[in-house]
Design an enzyme around this catalytic site. Structure first.
Site, PDB file in Angstrom:
ATOM      1  N   GLN A  18      -6.197  -3.360  -2.727  1.00  0.00           N
ATOM      2  CA  GLN A  18      -6.791  -2.800  -1.508  1.00  0.00           C
ATOM      3  C   GLN A  18      -7.141  -1.330  -1.742  1.00  0.00           C
ATOM      4  O   GLN A  18      -7.738  -0.689  -0.896  1.00  0.00           O
ATOM      5  CB  GLN A  18      -5.808  -2.891  -0.341  1.00  0.00           C
ATOM      6  N   HIS A  46     -11.402  -3.655  -1.057  1.00  0.00           N
ATOM      7  CA  HIS A  46     -11.816  -2.652  -0.071  1.00  0.00           C
ATOM      8  C   HIS A  46     -12.796  -1.634  -0.652  1.00  0.00           C
ATOM      9  O   HIS A  46     -12.997  -0.570  -0.079  1.00  0.00           O
ATOM     10  CB  HIS A  46     -10.591  -1.932   0.518  1.00  0.00           C
TER      11      HIS A  46
HETATM   12  P1  OAD Z   1       0.065   1.413   3.819  1.00  0.00           P
HETATM   13  O1  OAD Z   1       0.083   2.888   3.855  1.00  0.00           O
HETATM   14  O2  OAD Z   1      -0.175   0.693   5.094  1.00  0.00           O
HETATM   15  O3  OAD Z   1       1.450   0.870   3.225  1.00  0.00           O
HETATM   16  C1  OAD Z   1       1.991   1.398   2.045  1.00  0.00           C
HETATM   17  C2  OAD Z   1       3.214   0.555   1.674  1.00  0.00           C
HETATM   18  O4  OAD Z   1       3.680   0.987   0.423  1.00  0.00           O
HETATM   19  C3  OAD Z   1       4.382   0.667   2.660  1.00  0.00           C
HETATM   20  O5  OAD Z   1       4.854  -0.644   2.963  1.00  0.00           O
HETATM   21  C4  OAD Z   1       5.443   1.462   1.871  1.00  0.00           C
HETATM   22  O6  OAD Z   1       6.771   1.058   2.197  1.00  0.00           O
HETATM   23  C5  OAD Z   1       5.097   1.081   0.448  1.00  0.00           C
HETATM   24  N1  OAD Z   1       5.440   2.087  -0.562  1.00  0.00           N
HETATM   25  C6  OAD Z   1       5.348   3.432  -0.498  1.00  0.00           C
HETATM   26  N2  OAD Z   1       5.682   4.011  -1.662  1.00  0.00           N
HETATM   27  C7  OAD Z   1       5.997   2.998  -2.514  1.00  0.00           C
HETATM   28  C8  OAD Z   1       6.424   2.927  -3.874  1.00  0.00           C
HETATM   29  N3  OAD Z   1       6.590   4.030  -4.609  1.00  0.00           N
HETATM   30  N4  OAD Z   1       6.665   1.705  -4.414  1.00  0.00           N
HETATM   31  C9  OAD Z   1       6.519   0.568  -3.668  1.00  0.00           C
HETATM   32  N5  OAD Z   1       6.125   0.573  -2.382  1.00  0.00           N
HETATM   33  C10 OAD Z   1       5.866   1.751  -1.810  1.00  0.00           C
HETATM   34  O7  OAD Z   1      -1.016   0.996   2.716  1.00  0.00           O
HETATM   35  P2  OAD Z   1      -1.741  -0.398   2.503  1.00  0.00           P
HETATM   36  O8  OAD Z   1      -0.860  -1.533   2.875  1.00  0.00           O
HETATM   37  O9  OAD Z   1      -2.319  -0.378   1.147  1.00  0.00           O
HETATM   38  O10 OAD Z   1      -7.852  -0.042   4.338  1.00  0.00           O
HETATM   39  O11 OAD Z   1      -2.925  -0.280   3.552  1.00  0.00           O
HETATM   40  C11 OAD Z   1      -3.818  -1.353   3.681  1.00  0.00           C
HETATM   41  C12 OAD Z   1      -5.167  -0.823   4.103  1.00  0.00           C
HETATM   42  O12 OAD Z   1      -5.025  -0.023   5.273  1.00  0.00           O
HETATM   43  C13 OAD Z   1      -5.829   0.115   3.122  1.00  0.00           C
HETATM   44  O13 OAD Z   1      -6.493  -0.539   2.074  1.00  0.00           O
HETATM   45  C14 OAD Z   1      -6.796   0.863   3.976  1.00  0.00           C
HETATM   46  C15 OAD Z   1      -5.878   1.150   5.141  1.00  0.00           C
HETATM   47  O14 OAD Z   1      -6.448   1.355   6.363  1.00  0.00           O
HETATM   48  C16 OAD Z   1      -9.055   0.430   4.681  1.00  0.00           C
HETATM   49  O15 OAD Z   1      -9.298   1.621   4.729  1.00  0.00           O
HETATM   50  C17 OAD Z   1     -10.049  -0.654   5.003  1.00  0.00           C
END
Ligand code: OAD
Length: 254
Positions: free
Chosen positions: A91, A109
């Site tokens: 993503q 994305h």
């Molecule tokens: P999020 O910011 O929603 O979630 C990040 C996740 O990574 C959380 O569940 C954290 O607990 C976890 N995390 C943080 N640091 C970490 C580490 N060092 N190791 C493992 N896990 C860790 O990001 P996404 O789920 O990627 O879309 O967000 C999905 C989409 O929302 C993105 O692609 C973007 C955003 O809006 C668009 O812009 C269309």
């Protein structure tokens, strides 16, 4: 031994490379409104502000301090040494998977270093940064190129290919994603439905209502190398003591 693996990555895998996630503390969506910088309507209202938002992300990636971490490298090792089919669906719009060496990769994305003609949908490599001077070569009159990023309300890239891979995978791994944005958040349901083993690697504890069968808690850079070795040894994730069953959250180790 697994035959077909699908891996979904999110902002968490790049966090340790110095790129802020979206929804954690100090996340991008604390500072910026989604409707302003991540929707077609926001871009139509104020393209300069949206371009500035993505130009700042580009500048950060050009900063020599941002490099792939051990999590990205572990996935490259898996890709190179695993004998079956493998697809990494990210993503993320950064290029850290490619820089690490991943090739079987799909940016659902979009990509920060590409731009797109809003009329023909042709993509172009972005040489520098976004701005009004960046116009397409495919239309007359030339169109102002937009970021090749999927915004809210738009259809993600490669969904047919992802669906095919999920329909026949026997292992689905989600890494560093909050599972809040669909359709990616629903991939685990498809994989479960088709009988795959499903495992999540996340800094956070397993959600009480997690749809994953297994949960490995910790930083991607620290947990992925061991998980990859485990898979490459021909072992199943069900051998791990990290099952999430009946809302009883097992916090196992690899
Ligand atoms: P999020 O910011 O929603 O979630 C990040 C996740 O990574 C959380 O569940 C954290 O607990 C976890 N995390 C943080 N640091 C970490 C580490 N060092 N190791 C493992 N896990 C860790 O990001 P996404 O789920 O990627 O879309 O967000 C999905 C989409 O929302 C993105 O692609 C973007 C955003 O809006 C668009 O812009 C269309």
């Amino acid at each position: 031994m697994y035959q077909q693996i699908v891996i979904l990555t999110g902002a968490g895998i790049s966090a340790e490379s110095g790129i802020n996630t979206f929804r954690d503390q100090d996340g991008l969506w604390e500072e910026h409104k989604i409707e302003d910088v991540a929707t077609p309507e926001g871009y139509a209202r104020n393209p300069v502000m949206v371009e500035a938002f993505y130009n700042a992300r580009i500048a950060q990636l050009h900063d020599g301090k941002v490099t792939p971490n051990k999590g990205h490298h572990a996935l490259v090792k898996l890709e190179q040494e695993f004998n079956g089919e493998l697809l990494i669906v990210t993503q993320n719009i950064d290029d850290l998977h490619e820089r690490a060496g991943s090739r079987r990769l799909l940016h659902m994305h979009g990509e920060l270093f590409k731009s797109r003609c809003p009329q023909s949908q042709q993509t172009f490599m972005l040489q520098d940064t976004f701005g009004p001077e960046h116009t397409c070569t495919c239309c007359i009159p030339a169109q102002r190129l937009r970021p090749h990023v999927v915004w809210f309300g738009e259809i993600p890239i490669g969904l047919d290919r992802i669906q095919d891979a999920l329909d026949s995978c026997d292992l689905f791994i989600a890494i560093g994603t909050s599972g809040t944005v669909y359709p990616a958040a629903g991939f685990v349901d498809t994989a479960n439905y088709h009988g795959a083993q499903t495992i999540e690697v996340n800094l956070a504890e397993a959600d009480r209502h997690s749809k994953f069968q297994y949960h490995v808690q910790g930083k991607a850079s620290q947990r992925l190398p061991d998980l990859v070795n485990h898979i490459l040894q021909g072992r199943k994730v069900s051998d791990l003591s990290c099952a999430v069953t009946d809302n009883l959250i097992g916090k196992g180790d690899i």
